[in-house]
Design a protein around this motif. Structure first.
Motif, PDB file in Angstrom:
ATOM      1  N   UNK A   6     -25.496 -22.585 -26.636  1.00 46.99           N
ATOM      2  CA  UNK A   6     -24.802 -23.140 -25.479  1.00 46.99           C
ATOM      3  C   UNK A   6     -24.887 -22.138 -24.341  1.00 46.99           C
ATOM      4  N   UNK A   7     -24.704 -22.616 -23.141  1.00 45.17           N
ATOM      5  CA  UNK A   7     -24.740 -21.716 -22.005  1.00 45.17           C
ATOM      6  C   UNK A   7     -24.313 -22.401 -20.726  1.00 45.17           C
ATOM      7  N   UNK A   8     -24.498 -21.679 -19.646  1.00 47.09           N
ATOM      8  CA  UNK A   8     -24.163 -22.153 -18.310  1.00 47.09           C
ATOM      9  C   UNK A   8     -25.352 -21.913 -17.405  1.00 47.09           C
ATOM     10  N   UNK A   9     -25.702 -22.896 -16.600  1.00 43.42           N
ATOM     11  CA  UNK A   9     -26.739 -22.735 -15.594  1.00 43.42           C
ATOM     12  C   UNK A   9     -26.094 -22.802 -14.219  1.00 43.42           C
ATOM     13  N   UNK A  10     -26.614 -21.990 -13.322  1.00 39.18           N
ATOM     14  CA  UNK A  10     -26.246 -22.042 -11.910  1.00 39.18           C
ATOM     15  C   UNK A  10     -27.524 -22.398 -11.167  1.00 39.18           C
ATOM     16  N   UNK A  11     -27.466 -23.435 -10.354  1.00 42.80           N
ATOM     17  CA  UNK A  11     -28.666 -23.898  -9.659  1.00 42.80           C
ATOM     18  C   UNK A  11     -28.414 -24.005  -8.162  1.00 42.80           C
ATOM     19  N   UNK A  12     -29.479 -23.807  -7.406  1.00 47.41           N
ATOM     20  CA  UNK A  12     -29.451 -23.986  -5.956  1.00 47.41           C
ATOM     21  C   UNK A  12     -30.328 -25.186  -5.645  1.00 47.41           C
ATOM     22  N   UNK A  13     -29.863 -26.028  -4.732  1.00 45.58           N
ATOM     23  CA  UNK A  13     -30.630 -27.220  -4.384  1.00 45.58           C
ATOM     24  C   UNK A  13     -31.135 -27.152  -2.951  1.00 45.58           C
ATOM     25  N   UNK A  14     -32.365 -27.583  -2.785  1.00 51.27           N
ATOM     26  CA  UNK A  14     -33.004 -27.686  -1.472  1.00 51.27           C
ATOM     27  C   UNK A  14     -33.654 -29.062  -1.419  1.00 51.27           C
ATOM     28  N   UNK A  15     -33.332 -29.819  -0.408  1.00 55.95           N
ATOM     29  CA  UNK A  15     -33.865 -31.181  -0.253  1.00 55.95           C
ATOM     30  C   UNK A  15     -33.691 -32.001  -1.533  1.00 55.95           C
ATOM     31  N   UNK A  16     -32.507 -31.919  -2.118  1.00 61.22           N
ATOM     32  CA  UNK A  16     -32.118 -32.715  -3.286  1.00 61.22           C
ATOM     33  C   UNK A  16     -32.805 -32.306  -4.585  1.00 61.22           C
ATOM     34  N   UNK A  17     -33.551 -31.189  -4.579  1.00 61.81           N
ATOM     35  CA  UNK A  17     -34.212 -30.701  -5.784  1.00 61.81           C
ATOM     36  C   UNK A  17     -33.761 -29.278  -6.090  1.00 61.81           C
ATOM     37  N   UNK A  18     -33.810 -28.907  -7.348  1.00 58.92           N
ATOM     38  CA  UNK A  18     -33.447 -27.557  -7.767  1.00 58.92           C
ATOM     39  C   UNK A  18     -34.587 -26.617  -7.379  1.00 58.92           C
ATOM     40  N   UNK A  19     -34.250 -25.582  -6.580  1.00 62.08           N
ATOM     41  CA  UNK A  19     -35.282 -24.616  -6.196  1.00 62.08           C
ATOM     42  C   UNK A  19     -35.018 -23.220  -6.763  1.00 62.08           C
ATOM     43  N   UNK A  20     -33.820 -23.014  -7.310  1.00 62.16           N
ATOM     44  CA  UNK A  20     -33.495 -21.764  -7.987  1.00 62.16           C
ATOM     45  C   UNK A  20     -32.580 -22.085  -9.156  1.00 62.16           C
ATOM     46  N   UNK A  21     -32.769 -21.368 -10.239  1.00 62.96           N
ATOM     47  CA  UNK A  21     -31.972 -21.611 -11.434  1.00 62.96           C
ATOM     48  C   UNK A  21     -31.702 -20.281 -12.130  1.00 62.96           C
ATOM     49  N   UNK A  22     -30.451 -20.081 -12.476  1.00 66.54           N
ATOM     50  CA  UNK A  22     -30.056 -18.915 -13.268  1.00 66.54           C
ATOM     51  C   UNK A  22     -29.495 -19.447 -14.575  1.00 66.54           C
ATOM     52  N   UNK A  23     -30.108 -19.040 -15.676  1.00 71.05           N
ATOM     53  CA  UNK A  23     -29.729 -19.545 -16.997  1.00 71.05           C
ATOM     54  C   UNK A  23     -28.966 -18.461 -17.743  1.00 71.05           C
ATOM     55  N   UNK A  24     -27.739 -18.779 -18.116  1.00 76.09           N
ATOM     56  CA  UNK A  24     -26.924 -17.893 -18.949  1.00 76.09           C
ATOM     57  C   UNK A  24     -26.794 -18.551 -20.318  1.00 76.09           C
ATOM     58  N   UNK A  25     -27.395 -17.948 -21.325  1.00 74.77           N
ATOM     59  CA  UNK A  25     -27.354 -18.500 -22.688  1.00 74.77           C
ATOM     60  C   UNK A  25     -26.354 -17.716 -23.510  1.00 74.77           C
ATOM     61  N   UNK A  26     -25.564 -18.413 -24.304  1.00 72.95           N
ATOM     62  CA  UNK A  26     -24.575 -17.765 -25.173  1.00 72.95           C
ATOM     63  C   UNK A  26     -23.268 -17.543 -24.434  1.00 72.95           C
ATOM     64  N   UNK A  27     -22.310 -16.986 -25.174  1.00 71.98           N
ATOM     65  CA  UNK A  27     -20.988 -16.724 -24.624  1.00 71.98           C
ATOM     66  C   UNK A  27     -20.920 -15.328 -24.023  1.00 71.98           C
ATOM     67  N   UNK A  28     -19.989 -15.138 -23.120  1.00 77.95           N
ATOM     68  CA  UNK A  28     -19.718 -13.823 -22.549  1.00 77.95           C
ATOM     69  C   UNK A  28     -18.724 -13.123 -23.479  1.00 77.95           C
TER      70      UNK A  28
END
Length: 124
Positions: free
Chosen positions: A98-120
């Protein structure tokens, strides 16, 4: 930007992991990501939709068998950034991640993605 737009791009990205055929992965990713998407994750930094496609196809060929990826939270979206939680499970009670993703959108599409897998780990 509306959370519905982010949710749609995120859910399309997640659906690429669960496509019925490998040949559908490219089309789904093209509907969710910019061609120059940048991804930071546990395996390092990568650029371009092709690198995301290779990652998704590798996950689809997990040694424990084809798994299932689902978004398991709402989408929290302050302006053009969004975050959500996901879970990946393999068949027969196999490995789960399991994890958390943080994404940035440009023109309705994801252009950056940070993937955090596992628990903190807890503080302290």
């Amino acid at each position: 930007m509306h959370a519905d737009t982010a949710r749609s791009a995120i859910d399309t990205f997640v659906s690429a992991f669960n496509a019925s055929e490998d040949t559908y992965v490219t089309a789904l990713l093209s509907q969710a990501l910019t061609s120059d998407v940048i991804v930071w994750g546990p395996l390092g930094r990568s650029e371009g939709i092709e690198s995301v496609e290779r990652f998704v196809l590798d996950i689809r060929r997990h040694p424990a068998g084809p798994g299932t990826m689902v978004r398991c939270s709402g989408v929290d979206m302050p302006d053009e950034w969004a975050r959500y939680r996901w879970v990946f499970t393999t068949p027969g009670g196999g490995p789960r991640l399991a994890g958390t993703d943080v994404v940035h959108l440009r023109r309705d599409l994801i252009d950056q993605m940070i993937i955090f897998a596992g628990d903190i780990a807890p503080a302290g």
